[in-house]
Design a protein around this motif. Structure first.
Motif, short mmCIF file in Angstrom:
data_model
loop_
_atom_site.label_atom_id
_atom_site.label_comp_id
_atom_site.label_asym_id
_atom_site.label_seq_id
_atom_site.Cartn_x
_atom_site.Cartn_y
_atom_site.Cartn_z
N GLY A 118 -39.55 10.43 11.61
CA GLY A 118 -38.45 9.48 11.70
C GLY A 118 -38.91 8.03 11.63
N GLN A 119 -40.22 7.80 11.55
CA GLN A 119 -40.74 6.44 11.48
C GLN A 119 -40.77 5.96 10.04
OE1 GLN A 119 -44.53 6.57 13.54
NE2 GLN A 119 -43.52 6.02 15.45
N THR A 120 -40.66 4.65 9.89
CA THR A 120 -40.68 4.04 8.57
C THR A 120 -42.03 3.38 8.35
OG1 THR A 120 -38.31 3.65 8.65
CG2 THR A 120 -39.55 2.34 7.08
N GLN A 121 -42.58 3.58 7.16
CA GLN A 121 -43.86 2.96 6.82
C GLN A 121 -43.66 2.06 5.62
OE1 GLN A 121 -47.05 5.70 6.03
NE2 GLN A 121 -48.55 4.07 5.78
N ARG A 122 -44.24 0.88 5.67
CA ARG A 122 -44.13 -0.10 4.58
C ARG A 122 -45.30 0.11 3.62
NH1 ARG A 122 -41.80 -5.87 5.67
NH2 ARG A 122 -40.01 -4.49 5.72
N HIS A 123 -44.98 0.25 2.34
CA HIS A 123 -45.97 0.42 1.28
C HIS A 123 -45.93 -0.80 0.38
CE1 HIS A 123 -46.77 4.71 2.12
NE2 HIS A 123 -45.51 4.70 2.52
N TRP A 124 -46.99 -1.61 0.42
CA TRP A 124 -47.08 -2.84 -0.38
C TRP A 124 -47.65 -2.51 -1.75
CZ3 TRP A 124 -45.06 -7.31 1.38
CH2 TRP A 124 -44.82 -7.41 2.76
N PHE A 125 -47.19 -3.24 -2.78
CA PHE A 125 -47.74 -3.04 -4.11
C PHE A 125 -47.58 -4.29 -4.96
CE2 PHE A 125 -43.33 -1.81 -4.41
CZ PHE A 125 -42.90 -2.18 -5.69
N SER A 126 -48.30 -4.30 -6.05
CA SER A 126 -48.28 -5.42 -6.99
C SER A 126 -47.86 -4.89 -8.35
CB SER A 126 -49.68 -6.03 -7.07
OG SER A 126 -49.76 -6.93 -8.16
N LEU A 127 -47.31 -5.74 -9.16
CA LEU A 127 -46.96 -5.36 -10.52
C LEU A 127 -47.92 -5.98 -11.54
CD1 LEU A 127 -43.08 -5.45 -10.33
CD2 LEU A 127 -44.60 -3.47 -10.30
N ASN A 128 -49.05 -6.50 -11.05
CA ASN A 128 -50.07 -6.99 -11.96
C ASN A 128 -50.73 -5.81 -12.64
OD1 ASN A 128 -49.54 -9.59 -11.07
ND2 ASN A 128 -51.14 -9.52 -9.51
N ARG A 129 -50.87 -5.89 -13.94
CA ARG A 129 -51.46 -4.75 -14.68
C ARG A 129 -52.93 -4.68 -14.50
NH1 ARG A 129 -47.62 -4.00 -19.85
NH2 ARG A 129 -45.92 -5.13 -19.00
#
Length: 169
Positions: free
Chosen positions: A158-169
């Protein structure tokens, strides 16, 4: 590769292989591909060749007028969040530059107030000279290397985890 990263990578590879068949992909399938690739962290989507087509398609689509982020309704995430700036160093708070019309920027500075004469004051009297000791110190707020994120809820915990990402190729 860690044991934690292995199941995610296998699920991602199986999903991408299943959706890469020559059948036209629905928008939600593409959105789910983007979500799975963007949330991959070890390696990131750039390190997984199966992620290149959906992510490159996304990057190209973002440049076109009327772009709508592809979503994955099954995951319940919607469009990702975006935070351009990282946290300020300890002791600083978020501040903004003001332009000529006194309109504040969007939290682009880290700010703290410093007493450069601290220890030289006698008693509690604050003279004009001592007032000049109090200065506002600013520095540019650091930019995030991965400014986009998805908040993904774990159905089990039930916990939320934040997933960071970039759109740099």
């Amino acid at each position: 590769m860690t044991a934690k990263a292995m199941p995610h990578r296998i699920v991602l590879a199986l999903y991408l292989a299943a959706t890469a068949l020559p059948v036209p992909a629905a928008a939600s399938e593409w959105g789910c591909q983007v979500l799975l690739c963007a949330s991959s962290s070890n390696p990131s989507w750039r390190g997984m060749s199966a992620c290149h087509p959906p992510m490159n398609r996304l990057i190209s689509a973002m440049k076109k007028p009327g772009f709508d982020w592809p979503t994955c309704p099954e995951a319940g995430t919607g469009s990702p969040g975006h935070e351009r700036y990282g946290d300020c160093p300890e002791g600083y708070r978020v501040g903004s530059r003001s332009d000529r019309n006194s309109f504040a920027g969007k939290g682009d500075l880290c700010v703290k107030t410093v007493n450069f004469c601290q220890g030289n004051a006698h008693g509690s009297y604050i003279s004009d000279r001592q007032r000049g000791c109090i200065q506002r110190v600013t520095m540019p707020r650091p930019l995030r290397s991965e400014p986009y994120y998805f908040d993904i809820k774990n159905d089990t915990s039930g916990q939320t985890q934040r997933h960071w990402f970039s759109l740099n190729r």
